[in-house]
Design a protein around this motif. Structure first.
Motif, PDB file in Angstrom:
ATOM      1  N   GLN A 150      -4.426  -8.679  -3.111  1.00 51.14           N
ATOM      2  CA  GLN A 150      -4.868  -8.580  -4.504  1.00 51.14           C
ATOM      3  C   GLN A 150      -5.101  -7.126  -4.890  1.00 51.14           C
ATOM      4  OE1 GLN A 150      -7.991 -11.233  -5.863  1.00 51.14           O
ATOM      5  NE2 GLN A 150      -7.446 -12.672  -4.255  1.00 51.14           N
ATOM      6  N   HIS A 151      -5.807  -6.387  -4.030  1.00 52.93           N
ATOM      7  CA  HIS A 151      -6.100  -4.994  -4.353  1.00 52.93           C
ATOM      8  C   HIS A 151      -4.851  -4.120  -4.288  1.00 52.93           C
ATOM      9  CE1 HIS A 151     -10.245  -5.720  -4.991  1.00 52.93           C
ATOM     10  NE2 HIS A 151     -10.521  -6.016  -3.733  1.00 52.93           N
ATOM     11  N   ALA A 152      -3.958  -4.404  -3.363  1.00 48.81           N
ATOM     12  CA  ALA A 152      -2.702  -3.642  -3.298  1.00 48.81           C
ATOM     13  C   ALA A 152      -1.868  -3.904  -4.555  1.00 48.81           C
ATOM     14  CB  ALA A 152      -1.914  -4.006  -2.039  1.00 48.81           C
ATOM     15  N   GLY A 153      -1.874  -5.138  -5.026  1.00 52.28           N
ATOM     16  CA  GLY A 153      -1.181  -5.456  -6.275  1.00 52.28           C
ATOM     17  C   GLY A 153      -1.809  -4.756  -7.467  1.00 52.28           C
ATOM     18  N   GLN A 154      -3.135  -4.689  -7.476  1.00 50.05           N
ATOM     19  CA  GLN A 154      -3.824  -3.972  -8.545  1.00 50.05           C
ATOM     20  C   GLN A 154      -3.461  -2.483  -8.508  1.00 50.05           C
ATOM     21  OE1 GLN A 154      -7.876  -4.944  -7.666  1.00 50.05           O
ATOM     22  NE2 GLN A 154      -7.696  -7.029  -8.456  1.00 50.05           N
ATOM     23  N   ALA A 155      -3.387  -1.914  -7.300  1.00 47.21           N
ATOM     24  CA  ALA A 155      -3.016  -0.499  -7.169  1.00 47.21           C
ATOM     25  C   ALA A 155      -1.601  -0.273  -7.708  1.00 47.21           C
ATOM     26  CB  ALA A 155      -3.131  -0.049  -5.713  1.00 47.21           C
ATOM     27  N   SER A 156      -0.700  -1.189  -7.407  1.00 47.26           N
ATOM     28  CA  SER A 156       0.675  -1.074  -7.914  1.00 47.26           C
ATOM     29  C   SER A 156       0.701  -1.171  -9.434  1.00 47.26           C
ATOM     30  CB  SER A 156       1.558  -2.165  -7.308  1.00 47.26           C
ATOM     31  OG  SER A 156       1.706  -1.968  -5.931  1.00 47.26           O
ATOM     32  N   TYR A 157      -0.099  -2.057  -9.986  1.00 41.72           N
ATOM     33  CA  TYR A 157      -0.170  -2.214 -11.428  1.00 41.72           C
ATOM     34  C   TYR A 157      -0.714  -0.945 -12.091  1.00 41.72           C
ATOM     35  CZ  TYR A 157      -1.305  -4.170 -15.998  1.00 41.72           C
ATOM     36  OH  TYR A 157      -1.387  -4.404 -17.348  1.00 41.72           O
ATOM     37  N   VAL A 158      -1.795  -0.402 -11.535  1.00 39.90           N
ATOM     38  CA  VAL A 158      -2.369   0.830 -12.083  1.00 39.90           C
ATOM     39  C   VAL A 158      -1.362   1.968 -11.971  1.00 39.90           C
ATOM     40  CG1 VAL A 158      -4.204   2.563 -11.808  1.00 39.90           C
ATOM     41  CG2 VAL A 158      -4.757   0.129 -11.687  1.00 39.90           C
ATOM     42  N   ARG A 159      -0.605   2.002 -10.865  1.00 42.85           N
ATOM     43  CA  ARG A 159       0.414   3.049 -10.737  1.00 42.85           C
ATOM     44  C   ARG A 159       1.433   2.924 -11.860  1.00 42.85           C
ATOM     45  NH1 ARG A 159       3.228   5.921  -5.727  1.00 42.85           N
ATOM     46  NH2 ARG A 159       4.879   6.945  -6.886  1.00 42.85           N
ATOM     47  N   GLY A 160       1.862   1.705 -12.156  1.00 41.05           N
ATOM     48  CA  GLY A 160       2.802   1.497 -13.255  1.00 41.05           C
ATOM     49  C   GLY A 160       2.236   1.943 -14.594  1.00 41.05           C
ATOM     50  N   LEU A 161       0.970   1.619 -14.846  1.00 39.85           N
ATOM     51  CA  LEU A 161       0.335   2.064 -16.089  1.00 39.85           C
ATOM     52  C   LEU A 161       0.260   3.588 -16.149  1.00 39.85           C
ATOM     53  CD1 LEU A 161      -2.704  -0.395 -16.338  1.00 39.85           C
ATOM     54  CD2 LEU A 161      -0.602  -0.434 -17.702  1.00 39.85           C
ATOM     55  N   ALA A 162      -0.100   4.199 -15.023  1.00 47.43           N
ATOM     56  CA  ALA A 162      -0.208   5.662 -14.984  1.00 47.43           C
ATOM     57  C   ALA A 162       1.158   6.307 -15.205  1.00 47.43           C
ATOM     58  CB  ALA A 162      -0.810   6.109 -13.651  1.00 47.43           C
ATOM     59  N   GLN A 163       2.176   5.762 -14.601  1.00 44.02           N
ATOM     60  CA  GLN A 163       3.516   6.345 -14.764  1.00 44.02           C
ATOM     61  C   GLN A 163       3.998   6.174 -16.194  1.00 44.02           C
ATOM     62  OE1 GLN A 163       5.317   4.313 -11.370  1.00 44.02           O
ATOM     63  NE2 GLN A 163       5.453   6.265 -10.283  1.00 44.02           N
ATOM     64  N   ARG A 164       3.671   5.053 -16.817  1.00 43.98           N
ATOM     65  CA  ARG A 164       4.041   4.857 -18.220  1.00 43.98           C
ATOM     66  C   ARG A 164       3.319   5.842 -19.123  1.00 43.98           C
ATOM     67  NH1 ARG A 164       4.272  -1.333 -19.858  1.00 43.98           N
ATOM     68  NH2 ARG A 164       5.345  -0.421 -21.631  1.00 43.98           N
ATOM     69  N   ALA A 165       2.141   6.294 -18.661  1.00 46.59           N
ATOM     70  CA  ALA A 165       1.372   7.284 -19.413  1.00 46.59           C
ATOM     71  C   ALA A 165       1.861   8.708 -19.112  1.00 46.59           C
ATOM     72  CB  ALA A 165      -0.117   7.168 -19.072  1.00 46.59           C
ATOM     73  N   GLY A 166       2.880   8.827 -18.231  1.00 46.28           N
ATOM     74  CA  GLY A 166       3.483  10.121 -17.943  1.00 46.28           C
ATOM     75  C   GLY A 166       2.928  10.840 -16.735  1.00 46.28           C
ATOM     76  N   VAL A 194       0.841  -1.200   0.000  1.00 46.90           N
ATOM     77  CA  VAL A 194       0.000   0.000   0.000  1.00 46.90           C
ATOM     78  C   VAL A 194       0.872   1.243   0.000  1.00 46.90           C
ATOM     79  CG1 VAL A 194      -1.611   1.363   1.412  1.00 46.90           C
ATOM     80  CG2 VAL A 194      -2.052  -1.069   0.988  1.00 46.90           C
ATOM     81  N   HIS A 195       1.875   1.266   0.862  1.00 40.85           N
ATOM     82  CA  HIS A 195       2.763   2.434   0.911  1.00 40.85           C
ATOM     83  C   HIS A 195       3.462   2.641  -0.432  1.00 40.85           C
ATOM     84  CE1 HIS A 195       3.023   3.978   5.161  1.00 40.85           C
ATOM     85  NE2 HIS A 195       2.154   2.992   5.261  1.00 40.85           N
ATOM     86  N   ALA A 196       3.910   1.555  -1.050  1.00 39.82           N
ATOM     87  CA  ALA A 196       4.600   1.666  -2.340  1.00 39.82           C
ATOM     88  C   ALA A 196       3.687   2.255  -3.417  1.00 39.82           C
ATOM     89  CB  ALA A 196       5.119   0.302  -2.782  1.00 39.82           C
ATOM     90  N   SER A 197       2.396   1.964  -3.332  1.00 36.22           N
ATOM     91  CA  SER A 197       1.486   2.491  -4.356  1.00 36.22           C
ATOM     92  C   SER A 197       1.079   3.940  -4.092  1.00 36.22           C
ATOM     93  CB  SER A 197       0.245   1.607  -4.487  1.00 36.22           C
ATOM     94  OG  SER A 197      -0.571   1.710  -3.352  1.00 36.22           O
ATOM     95  N   LEU A 198       1.269   4.416  -2.854  1.00 35.45           N
ATOM     96  CA  LEU A 198       0.799   5.760  -2.498  1.00 35.45           C
ATOM     97  C   LEU A 198       1.889   6.811  -2.317  1.00 35.45           C
ATOM     98  CD1 LEU A 198      -2.001   4.965   0.119  1.00 35.45           C
ATOM     99  CD2 LEU A 198      -2.272   5.556  -2.292  1.00 35.45           C
ATOM    100  N   VAL A 199       3.030   6.420  -1.821  1.00 38.78           N
ATOM    101  CA  VAL A 199       4.051   7.406  -1.473  1.00 38.78           C
ATOM    102  C   VAL A 199       4.463   8.207  -2.704  1.00 38.78           C
ATOM    103  CG1 VAL A 199       6.417   7.698  -0.638  1.00 38.78           C
ATOM    104  CG2 VAL A 199       4.867   6.148   0.549  1.00 38.78           C
ATOM    105  N   GLY A 200       4.373   9.508  -2.578  1.00 40.16           N
ATOM    106  CA  GLY A 200       4.745  10.415  -3.654  1.00 40.16           C
ATOM    107  C   GLY A 200       3.730  10.526  -4.775  1.00 40.16           C
ATOM    108  N   ALA A 201       2.581   9.901  -4.608  1.00 37.55           N
ATOM    109  CA  ALA A 201       1.573   9.913  -5.665  1.00 37.55           C
ATOM    110  C   ALA A 201       0.733  11.185  -5.592  1.00 37.55           C
ATOM    111  CB  ALA A 201       0.664   8.689  -5.547  1.00 37.55           C
TER     112      ALA A 201
END
Length: 171
Positions: free
Chosen positions: A153-169, A18-25
């Motif tokens: 599962q949901h924390a993994g999904q959040a991490s995945y969405v973060r990766g997609l968002a970062q790839r989108a800039g 959870v922290h990895a998906s939120l910190v600095g977001a």
């Protein structure tokens, strides 16, 4: 190793994800949706925290932190106070528009309470039936593992969405 030690470790892994998906977001990243029906990071973290708060409070026979600590007022969401996100539609997902600090605050409060609760348990507690609505009836151990599985599962999904968002800039 005791069951409580394993569960503490597992809930600690949820916290790390959870922290990895939120910190600095920023808000743009937290509310990014790969498509119109997709869950956002903000909704995923809110939902997994609501589920943990709901289930652990029930196991403790105590009210949820969502209401007792006023998180529902701080989030100011357009849903019933008892909502946990289960069965919500795309518009409801989009309505969770909050920042990382608020999400982290609520998550960490729930996590801290969960870990404290684990410290009160003994090995023989884990076989206690906590829900007879299922066949077979759900034990305390099974309920806690279920919460961990759902949260991861949901924390993994959040991490995945973060990766997609970062790839989108987005950041």
């Amino acid at each position: 190793m005791l069951s409580t030690d394993l569960l503490r470790d597992a809930f600690g892994r949820v916290q790390g994800a959870v922290h990895a998906s939120l910190v600095g977001a920023g808000l743009e990243l937290l509310h990014y949706r790969p498509d119109r029906e997709a869950n956002t990071i903000a909704w995923l973290v809110w939902h997994l925290t609501r589920v943990q708060d709901n289930h652990v409070a029930d196991l403790m026979h105590e009210p949820q932190l969502w209401t007792t600590d006023g998180w529902h007022k701080r989030f100011d969401l357009p849903f019933p106070v008892a909502a946990t996100g289960y069965g919500q539609d795309a518009a409801e997902v989009a309505a969770v528009r909050v920042g990382a600090d608020l999400l982290l605050g609520y998550f960490d409060a729930v996590h801290e309470r969960t870990v404290a609760y684990l410290g009160t348990l003994h090995e023989d507690d884990f076989s206690r039936v906590v829900d007879t609505h299922w066949t077979p009836p759900v034990t305390l151990a099974v309920r806690l593992v279920s919460v961990i599985a759902d949260d991861l599962q949901h924390a993994g999904q959040a991490s995945y969405v973060r990766g997609l968002a970062q790839r989108a800039g987005l950041h």
